[in-house]
Write a protein that holds these residues in place. Structure first.
Motif, mmCIF file in Angstrom:
data_model
loop_
_atom_site.group_PDB
_atom_site.id
_atom_site.type_symbol
_atom_site.label_atom_id
_atom_site.label_comp_id
_atom_site.label_asym_id
_atom_site.label_seq_id
_atom_site.Cartn_x
_atom_site.Cartn_y
_atom_site.Cartn_z
ATOM 1 N N ALA A 44 -25.696 -10.123 -4.630
ATOM 2 C CA ALA A 44 -24.423 -10.677 -4.178
ATOM 3 C C ALA A 44 -24.390 -12.160 -4.494
ATOM 4 O O ALA A 44 -25.431 -12.813 -4.619
ATOM 5 C CB ALA A 44 -24.230 -10.423 -2.687
ATOM 6 N N LEU A 45 -23.175 -12.685 -4.622
ATOM 7 C CA LEU A 45 -22.958 -14.127 -4.734
ATOM 8 C C LEU A 45 -22.369 -14.586 -3.413
ATOM 9 O O LEU A 45 -21.396 -14.010 -2.913
ATOM 10 C CB LEU A 45 -22.001 -14.446 -5.893
ATOM 11 C CG LEU A 45 -22.481 -14.042 -7.297
ATOM 12 C CD1 LEU A 45 -21.414 -14.373 -8.337
ATOM 13 C CD2 LEU A 45 -23.796 -14.726 -7.650
ATOM 14 N N ALA A 46 -22.961 -15.621 -2.826
ATOM 15 C CA ALA A 46 -22.570 -16.036 -1.483
ATOM 16 C C ALA A 46 -22.538 -17.549 -1.383
ATOM 17 O O ALA A 46 -23.037 -18.274 -2.246
ATOM 18 C CB ALA A 46 -23.541 -15.456 -0.452
ATOM 19 N N GLU A 47 -21.941 -18.026 -0.299
ATOM 20 C CA GLU A 47 -21.911 -19.459 -0.015
ATOM 21 C C GLU A 47 -23.286 -19.887 0.471
ATOM 22 O O GLU A 47 -23.808 -19.317 1.435
ATOM 23 C CB GLU A 47 -20.866 -19.772 1.046
ATOM 24 C CG GLU A 47 -19.451 -19.414 0.654
ATOM 25 C CD GLU A 47 -18.474 -19.633 1.795
ATOM 26 O OE1 GLU A 47 -18.941 -19.912 2.922
ATOM 27 O OE2 GLU A 47 -17.259 -19.529 1.557
ATOM 28 N N PRO A 48 -23.899 -20.875 -0.131
ATOM 29 C CA PRO A 48 -25.242 -21.295 0.308
ATOM 30 C C PRO A 48 -25.240 -21.899 1.706
ATOM 31 O O PRO A 48 -26.262 -21.878 2.392
ATOM 32 C CB PRO A 48 -25.646 -22.332 -0.752
ATOM 33 C CG PRO A 48 -24.370 -22.797 -1.359
ATOM 34 C CD PRO A 48 -23.425 -21.638 -1.308
ATOM 35 N N ILE A 53 -20.888 -13.587 1.997
ATOM 36 C CA ILE A 53 -20.802 -12.948 0.686
ATOM 37 C C ILE A 53 -19.362 -12.992 0.176
ATOM 38 O O ILE A 53 -18.418 -12.684 0.908
ATOM 39 C CB ILE A 53 -21.286 -11.487 0.773
ATOM 40 C CG1 ILE A 53 -22.770 -11.439 1.176
ATOM 41 C CG2 ILE A 53 -21.070 -10.754 -0.555
ATOM 42 C CD1 ILE A 53 -23.280 -10.039 1.435
ATOM 43 N N ARG A 54 -19.204 -13.375 -1.123
ATOM 44 C CA ARG A 54 -17.884 -13.402 -1.748
ATOM 45 C C ARG A 54 -17.764 -12.371 -2.880
ATOM 46 O O ARG A 54 -16.691 -11.855 -3.129
ATOM 47 C CB ARG A 54 -17.601 -14.804 -2.286
ATOM 48 C CG ARG A 54 -17.492 -15.879 -1.206
ATOM 49 C CD ARG A 54 -16.387 -15.562 -0.210
ATOM 50 N NE ARG A 54 -16.223 -16.657 0.744
ATOM 51 C CZ ARG A 54 -15.320 -16.647 1.733
ATOM 52 N NH1 ARG A 54 -14.545 -15.590 1.896
ATOM 53 N NH2 ARG A 54 -15.216 -17.676 2.552
ATOM 54 N N GLY A 136 -10.687 -19.498 -7.662
ATOM 55 C CA GLY A 136 -11.784 -19.232 -6.736
ATOM 56 C C GLY A 136 -11.304 -18.396 -5.582
ATOM 57 O O GLY A 136 -10.140 -18.028 -5.480
ATOM 58 N N TYR A 137 -12.197 -18.085 -4.696
ATOM 59 C CA TYR A 137 -11.849 -17.242 -3.577
ATOM 60 C C TYR A 137 -11.022 -18.026 -2.557
ATOM 61 O O TYR A 137 -11.141 -19.233 -2.413
ATOM 62 C CB TYR A 137 -13.110 -16.682 -2.918
ATOM 63 C CG TYR A 137 -14.100 -17.733 -2.486
ATOM 64 C CD1 TYR A 137 -13.942 -18.410 -1.276
ATOM 65 C CD2 TYR A 137 -15.179 -18.071 -3.288
ATOM 66 C CE1 TYR A 137 -14.843 -19.386 -0.882
ATOM 67 C CE2 TYR A 137 -16.082 -19.039 -2.902
ATOM 68 C CZ TYR A 137 -15.910 -19.689 -1.699
ATOM 69 O OH TYR A 137 -16.800 -20.646 -1.316
ATOM 70 N N MET A 143 -8.701 -9.938 -1.074
ATOM 71 C CA MET A 143 -9.700 -9.613 -2.072
ATOM 72 C C MET A 143 -11.032 -10.314 -1.819
ATOM 73 O O MET A 143 -12.087 -9.845 -2.244
ATOM 74 C CB MET A 143 -9.182 -9.968 -3.465
ATOM 75 C CG MET A 143 -10.132 -9.605 -4.600
ATOM 76 S SD MET A 143 -9.405 -9.871 -6.235
ATOM 77 C CE MET A 143 -8.403 -8.399 -6.406
ATOM 78 N N TYR A 144 -10.999 -11.418 -1.087
ATOM 79 C CA TYR A 144 -12.211 -12.203 -0.890
ATOM 80 C C TYR A 144 -12.639 -12.301 0.573
ATOM 81 O O TYR A 144 -13.534 -13.068 0.893
ATOM 82 C CB TYR A 144 -12.003 -13.612 -1.462
ATOM 83 C CG TYR A 144 -11.841 -13.609 -2.952
ATOM 84 C CD1 TYR A 144 -12.945 -13.532 -3.782
ATOM 85 C CD2 TYR A 144 -10.579 -13.636 -3.532
ATOM 86 C CE1 TYR A 144 -12.802 -13.500 -5.158
ATOM 87 C CE2 TYR A 144 -10.426 -13.603 -4.905
ATOM 88 C CZ TYR A 144 -11.535 -13.533 -5.720
ATOM 89 O OH TYR A 144 -11.393 -13.497 -7.071
#
Length: 284
Positions: A44-48, A53-54, A136-137, A143-144
């Motif tokens: 997953a790609l997520a905010e650090p 999760i995005r 971006g989200y 959707m995000y």
């Protein structure tokens, strides 16, 4: 668009921020439209900063021989160890950009995939001018929006055992006495006196009665019992230990969390508490 990182890197490098309370879908089975198995969630790609999760990284090996795509998390639903993309089709995946693990998912790739996905999902279609300028989200974009993974907890009894001295046994000896009678045959001597009458008595010259008085002494012997005691081994005792198991019932009160659904407005729910879908796969 805020910088995103692979969730695996965040959990490894920023565990001091996230702790252990985060959700990682990596390894779960992915399903597309009509429940068709399409592959596996690779990450997953997520905010650090938050671990939110995005995007999900999906290996679509069930549809293509070798391809990974990036799917916005808002298109997914989680059921146990399964991730469902109810509006994702093989045609859409075929038109999406291929993602390679570790590369940056830039704005151009994101907008290209968005066009493909929004075009096929009427409930996610928006005027592109609304989001192109803010690539971006978006928090207000379905959707995000990261779905909340609601986990219901229950308490279970965990019984541990420890050992303690329940008692002790001392084994020793003591002397116990009783009276015992033994019959013994003892021999003894008796005096036997035999007297015989003289029929042809003869006179004894010069004999004077009482003048020759003699006494005969005869010693008589007899047996007597000499009693002594001697110890004999009559029993041997071996002392050891063995372990036996008793069944014991432990009673305690436990609790569990149950799902509580609050409806507002005209909303119909299925047995699982999810909004019901019509034939066009739109939420009712």
């Amino acid at each position: 668009m805020a910088r995103l990182m692979p969730l695996s890197d965040i959990t490894a490098q920023h565990s001091d921020v996230l702790g252990t309370e985060f959700y990682d879908p990596t390894g779960q089975t992915a399903y597309g439209m009509n429940g068709e198995k399409i592959g596996t969630i690779r990450g997953a790609l997520a905010e650090p900063e938050t671990g939110k999760i995005r995007f999900l990284l999906v290996d679509v090996g069930g549809w293509f021989s070798s391809k990974e795509v990036v799917v916005p998390v808002g298109m997914s639903t989680f059921e146990g160890d399964e991730v469902h993309f109810t509006n994702l089709t093989k045609e859409q995946v075929g038109d999406m950009r291929e993602y390679r693990m570790g590369e940056e998912y830039d704005t151009d790739a994101q907008m290209s995939d968005e066009r493909v996905l929004r075009a096929a999902n009427t409930d996610m279609q928006v005027d592109e001018s609304r989001y192109a300028a803010r690539a971006g989200y978006r928090e207000d974009d379905a959707m995000y929006q990261t779905p909340d993974k609601l986990r219901l907890l229950e308490e279970r009894l965990v019984v541990n055992k420890d050992r303690f001295v329940a008692g002790s046994v001392e084994v020793g000896k003591r002397v116990e006495t009783h009276q015992e009678n033994v019959n013994v045959d003892l021999a003894r001597e008796e005096v036997v006196i035999e007297r015989h009458a003289v029929t042809d008595a003869q006179a004894v010259e010069g004999a004077v009665l009482g003048a020759d008085s003699k006494t005969m002494r005869i010693d008589l012997e007899a047996e007597r019992a000499n009693v002594s005691k001697q110890a004999f081994v009559t029993e041997e005792v071996t002392v050891g230990k063995r372990e036996v198991t008793d069944s014991q019932t432990v009673t305690e009160t436990v609790g569990r969390e149950v799902l509580e659904v609050t409806k507002s407005g005209d909303v119909r729910l299925d047995a699982d508490g999810k909004p019901m879908m019509d034939d066009t796969n739109r939420k009712v």
